[in-house]
Design a protein around this motif. Structure first.
Motif, PDB file in Angstrom:
ATOM      1  N   GLY A  28       0.675  -1.305   0.062  1.00 13.53           N
ATOM      2  CA  GLY A  28      -0.149   0.009  -0.224  1.00 13.53           C
ATOM      3  C   GLY A  28       0.859   1.233   0.093  1.00 13.53           C
ATOM      4  O   GLY A  28       0.340   2.329  -0.113  1.00 13.53           O
ATOM      5  N   HIS A  29       1.860   1.188   0.200  1.00 17.02           N
ATOM      6  CA  HIS A  29       2.874   2.239   0.164  1.00 17.02           C
ATOM      7  C   HIS A  29       3.513   2.658  -1.322  1.00 17.02           C
ATOM      8  O   HIS A  29       4.190   1.790  -1.894  1.00 17.02           O
ATOM      9  CB  HIS A  29       4.441   1.947   0.922  1.00 17.02           C
ATOM     10  CG  HIS A  29       3.917   2.208   2.656  1.00 17.02           C
ATOM     11  ND1 HIS A  29       5.113   2.276   3.626  1.00 17.02           N
ATOM     12  CD2 HIS A  29       2.626   2.196   3.127  1.00 17.02           C
ATOM     13  CE1 HIS A  29       4.321   2.542   4.439  1.00 17.02           C
ATOM     14  NE2 HIS A  29       3.014   2.537   4.655  1.00 17.02           N
ATOM     15  N   ASP A  30       2.777   3.677  -1.727  1.00 14.93           N
ATOM     16  CA  ASP A  30       3.265   3.961  -3.204  1.00 14.93           C
ATOM     17  C   ASP A  30       4.620   4.759  -3.323  1.00 14.93           C
ATOM     18  O   ASP A  30       5.408   4.673  -4.130  1.00 14.93           O
ATOM     19  CB  ASP A  30       2.413   4.968  -3.628  1.00 14.93           C
ATOM     20  CG  ASP A  30       1.045   4.573  -4.047  1.00 14.93           C
ATOM     21  OD1 ASP A  30      -0.049   5.317  -4.228  1.00 14.93           O
ATOM     22  OD2 ASP A  30       0.854   3.230  -4.228  1.00 14.93           O
ATOM     23  N   ASN A  31       5.234   5.205  -2.156  1.00 15.79           N
ATOM     24  CA  ASN A  31       6.345   5.920  -2.056  1.00 15.79           C
ATOM     25  C   ASN A  31       7.579   4.873  -1.638  1.00 15.79           C
ATOM     26  O   ASN A  31       7.510   4.378  -0.639  1.00 15.79           O
ATOM     27  CB  ASN A  31       6.329   7.103  -1.160  1.00 15.79           C
ATOM     28  CG  ASN A  31       5.842   8.218  -1.700  1.00 15.79           C
ATOM     29  OD1 ASN A  31       5.724   9.109  -2.500  1.00 15.79           O
ATOM     30  ND2 ASN A  31       4.369   8.313  -1.310  1.00 15.79           N
ATOM     31  N   LEU A  32       8.634   4.806  -2.599  1.00 15.02           N
ATOM     32  CA  LEU A  32       9.665   3.856  -2.358  1.00 15.02           C
ATOM     33  C   LEU A  32      10.890   4.636  -2.417  1.00 15.02           C
ATOM     34  O   LEU A  32      11.195   5.558  -3.533  1.00 15.02           O
ATOM     35  CB  LEU A  32       9.607   2.674  -3.327  1.00 15.02           C
ATOM     36  CG  LEU A  32      10.719   1.709  -2.754  1.00 15.02           C
ATOM     37  CD1 LEU A  32       9.855   0.180  -3.250  1.00 15.02           C
ATOM     38  CD2 LEU A  32      12.020   1.724  -3.597  1.00 15.02           C
ATOM     39  N   TYR A  33      11.696   4.694  -1.576  1.00 16.22           N
ATOM     40  CA  TYR A  33      13.208   5.351  -1.641  1.00 16.22           C
ATOM     41  C   TYR A  33      14.333   4.286  -1.321  1.00 16.22           C
ATOM     42  O   TYR A  33      14.327   3.188  -0.861  1.00 16.22           O
ATOM     43  CB  TYR A  33      13.158   6.350  -0.299  1.00 16.22           C
ATOM     44  CG  TYR A  33      12.003   7.161  -0.256  1.00 16.22           C
ATOM     45  CD1 TYR A  33      10.885   6.996   0.227  1.00 16.22           C
ATOM     46  CD2 TYR A  33      12.110   8.672  -0.550  1.00 16.22           C
ATOM     47  CE1 TYR A  33       9.717   7.891   0.393  1.00 16.22           C
ATOM     48  CE2 TYR A  33      11.153   9.675  -0.622  1.00 16.22           C
ATOM     49  CZ  TYR A  33      10.040   9.126   0.052  1.00 16.22           C
ATOM     50  OH  TYR A  33       8.961  10.157   0.022  1.00 16.22           O
ATOM     51  N   TRP A  34      15.397   4.895  -2.029  1.00 12.90           N
ATOM     52  CA  TRP A  34      16.726   4.023  -1.815  1.00 12.90           C
ATOM     53  C   TRP A  34      17.738   4.993  -1.120  1.00 12.90           C
ATOM     54  O   TRP A  34      17.838   6.145  -1.684  1.00 12.90           O
ATOM     55  CB  TRP A  34      17.187   3.771  -2.908  1.00 12.90           C
ATOM     56  CG  TRP A  34      16.559   2.461  -3.536  1.00 12.90           C
ATOM     57  CD1 TRP A  34      15.840   2.093  -4.623  1.00 12.90           C
ATOM     58  CD2 TRP A  34      16.827   1.147  -3.253  1.00 12.90           C
ATOM     59  NE1 TRP A  34      15.137   0.948  -4.883  1.00 12.90           N
ATOM     60  CE2 TRP A  34      16.165   0.108  -4.012  1.00 12.90           C
ATOM     61  CE3 TRP A  34      18.065   0.407  -2.192  1.00 12.90           C
ATOM     62  CZ2 TRP A  34      16.130  -1.370  -3.896  1.00 12.90           C
ATOM     63  CZ3 TRP A  34      17.716  -1.171  -2.174  1.00 12.90           C
ATOM     64  CH2 TRP A  34      16.952  -1.546  -2.878  1.00 12.90           C
ATOM     65  N   TYR A  35      18.349   4.507  -0.019  1.00 14.60           N
ATOM     66  CA  TYR A  35      19.359   5.471   0.521  1.00 14.60           C
ATOM     67  C   TYR A  35      20.440   4.668   0.682  1.00 14.60           C
ATOM     68  O   TYR A  35      20.373   3.502   0.644  1.00 14.60           O
ATOM     69  CB  TYR A  35      18.877   5.881   1.883  1.00 14.60           C
ATOM     70  CG  TYR A  35      17.909   6.875   2.222  1.00 14.60           C
ATOM     71  CD1 TYR A  35      16.561   6.726   1.748  1.00 14.60           C
ATOM     72  CD2 TYR A  35      18.263   8.314   2.231  1.00 14.60           C
ATOM     73  CE1 TYR A  35      15.376   7.804   1.872  1.00 14.60           C
ATOM     74  CE2 TYR A  35      17.487   9.256   2.277  1.00 14.60           C
ATOM     75  CZ  TYR A  35      15.952   9.011   2.072  1.00 14.60           C
ATOM     76  OH  TYR A  35      15.019  10.067   2.104  1.00 14.60           O
ATOM     77  N   ARG A  36      21.817   5.274   0.879  1.00 14.60           N
ATOM     78  CA  ARG A  36      23.053   4.502   1.288  1.00 14.60           C
ATOM     79  C   ARG A  36      23.843   5.078   2.337  1.00 14.60           C
ATOM     80  O   ARG A  36      23.700   6.149   2.510  1.00 14.60           O
ATOM     81  CB  ARG A  36      23.807   4.159   0.012  1.00 14.60           C
ATOM     82  CG  ARG A  36      24.482   5.124  -0.843  1.00 14.60           C
ATOM     83  CD  ARG A  36      25.479   4.536  -1.612  1.00 14.60           C
ATOM     84  NE  ARG A  36      26.231   5.642  -2.282  1.00 14.60           N
ATOM     85  CZ  ARG A  36      27.224   5.494  -3.172  1.00 14.60           C
ATOM     86  NH1 ARG A  36      27.430   4.184  -3.730  1.00 14.60           N
ATOM     87  NH2 ARG A  36      27.864   6.682  -3.593  1.00 14.60           N
ATOM     88  N   ARG A  37      24.473   4.189   3.088  1.00 13.14           N
ATOM     89  CA  ARG A  37      25.582   4.695   3.938  1.00 13.14           C
ATOM     90  C   ARG A  37      26.781   3.987   3.641  1.00 13.14           C
ATOM     91  O   ARG A  37      27.075   2.858   3.840  1.00 13.14           O
ATOM     92  CB  ARG A  37      25.050   4.593   5.290  1.00 13.14           C
ATOM     93  CG  ARG A  37      25.904   5.224   6.245  1.00 13.14           C
ATOM     94  CD  ARG A  37      25.484   5.034   7.897  1.00 13.14           C
ATOM     95  NE  ARG A  37      26.234   5.968   8.527  1.00 13.14           N
ATOM     96  CZ  ARG A  37      26.538   5.797  10.157  1.00 13.14           C
ATOM     97  NH1 ARG A  37      25.757   4.612  10.551  1.00 13.14           N
ATOM     98  NH2 ARG A  37      26.911   6.642  10.759  1.00 13.14           N
ATOM     99  N   VAL A  38      27.880   4.883   3.380  1.00 11.76           N
ATOM    100  CA  VAL A  38      29.085   4.525   2.964  1.00 11.76           C
ATOM    101  C   VAL A  38      29.853   4.723   4.278  1.00 11.76           C
ATOM    102  O   VAL A  38      29.296   5.357   5.190  1.00 11.76           O
ATOM    103  CB  VAL A  38      29.952   5.000   1.711  1.00 11.76           C
ATOM    104  CG1 VAL A  38      28.963   4.733   0.515  1.00 11.76           C
ATOM    105  CG2 VAL A  38      29.917   6.620   1.921  1.00 11.76           C
ATOM    106  N   MET A  39      30.859   3.872   4.257  1.00 12.90           N
ATOM    107  CA  MET A  39      31.749   3.795   5.558  1.00 12.90           C
ATOM    108  C   MET A  39      31.859   5.278   6.150  1.00 12.90           C
ATOM    109  O   MET A  39      32.640   6.127   5.556  1.00 12.90           O
ATOM    110  CB  MET A  39      33.048   2.977   5.622  1.00 12.90           C
ATOM    111  CG  MET A  39      33.666   2.726   6.695  1.00 12.90           C
ATOM    112  SD  MET A  39      32.818   1.636   7.957  1.00 12.90           S
ATOM    113  CE  MET A  39      32.588   0.289   7.092  1.00 12.90           C
ATOM    114  N   GLY A  40      31.523   5.254   7.440  1.00 10.11           N
ATOM    115  CA  GLY A  40      31.794   6.663   8.143  1.00 10.11           C
ATOM    116  C   GLY A  40      31.032   7.755   7.947  1.00 10.11           C
ATOM    117  O   GLY A  40      31.563   8.902   8.259  1.00 10.11           O
ATOM    118  N   LYS A  41      30.224   7.819   6.923  1.00 15.52           N
ATOM    119  CA  LYS A  41      29.499   8.967   6.189  1.00 15.52           C
ATOM    120  C   LYS A  41      28.105   8.887   6.599  1.00 15.52           C
ATOM    121  O   LYS A  41      27.626   7.899   7.226  1.00 15.52           O
ATOM    122  CB  LYS A  41      29.923   9.059   4.830  1.00 15.52           C
ATOM    123  CG  LYS A  41      31.289   9.114   4.237  1.00 15.52           C
ATOM    124  CD  LYS A  41      31.442  10.040   3.238  1.00 15.52           C
ATOM    125  CE  LYS A  41      32.947  10.164   2.955  1.00 15.52           C
ATOM    126  NZ  LYS A  41      33.213  10.767   1.625  1.00 15.52           N
TER     127      LYS A  41
END
Lengths: 114, 110
Positions: A28-41
């Motif tokens: 039911g969630h139309d909004n989908l996001y991708w995030y990332r965390r590179v080391m230490g940031k």
């Protein structure tokens, strides 16, 4: 209700190889996001889908990254060819409303490029 | 772009102590959320709080939008509270994406 599901949880690949990450958002969630965390940031935004449409892909680092959300359900993020600096944790998140509802994250995929 | 600063960067507490985590942001926002990343890496949404005050058990949060800061209060801390706490904001009039601070790493010792 089931939460946001990501697969795989871990991936170790060699430089130059291809990896595909998958995300199943909350139903039911139309909004989908991708995030990332590179080391230490910081955790950084990659892109945002509304249903099957890319709403904002300003955070995608370069054209080695390709995200799709066919049919507006699950999403995939492909990295081809992978580079060492792509290592990090890739999070998927979904929300019911774009701005006025909480963002729910999956457990992330830890990608290691050797 | 909008800047998000969290303080302190690290915090060590004894079980049972109280703490306050702060999040400052550089522009008007229409969305602010607090997250807890536990030692297993899971990001858990604690509060959606663009303004006002909310409470959930031992945790509460207050956002003073006009002064561009938010506070997260943890009372009677437990070892399971350990992890990294992130504040994330969406700039008013911006695209619908959250900008994260660097987080506050909390360690609660037994």
């Amino acid at each position: 209700e089931a939460g946001v599901t990501q697969f795989p949880s871990h991936s170790v690949i060699e430089k130059g190889q291809t990896v595909t990450l998958r995300c199943d958002p909350i139903s039911g969630h139309d909004n989908l996001y991708w995030y990332r965390r590179v080391m230490g940031k910081e955790i950084k935004f990659l892109l945002h889908f509304v249903k099957e449409s890319k709403q904002d892909e300003s955070g995608m680092p370069n054209n080695r990254f390709l995200a799709e959300r066919t049919g507006g359900t699950y999403s995939t993020l492909k990295v081809q060819p992978a580079e060492l600096e792509d290592s990090g944790v890739y999070f998927c998140a979904s929300s019911y409303d774009r701005t006025y509802s909480p963002l729910h994250f999956g457990n992330g995929t830890r990608l290691t490029v050797t | 772009g909008i800047q998000v600063e969290q303080s302190p960067p690290d915090l060590i507490l004894q079980e049972g102590a109280n703490s306050t985590l702060r999040c400052n942001f550089s522009d008007s926002v229409n969305n602010l959320q607090w997250f807890h990343q536990n030692p297993w890496g899971q990001l858990i949404n604690l509060f959606y709080i663009p303004s006002g005050t909310k409470q959930n058990g031992r945790l509460s949060a207050t956002t003073v939008a006009t002064e561009r800061y938010s506070l997260l209060y943890i009372s009677s801390s437990q070892t399971t509270d350990s992890g990294v706490y992130f504040c994330a904001v969406e700039r008013e009039g911006g695209s619908e994406k959250l900008v994260f601070g660097k987080g506050t790493k909390l360690t609660v010792n037994p």
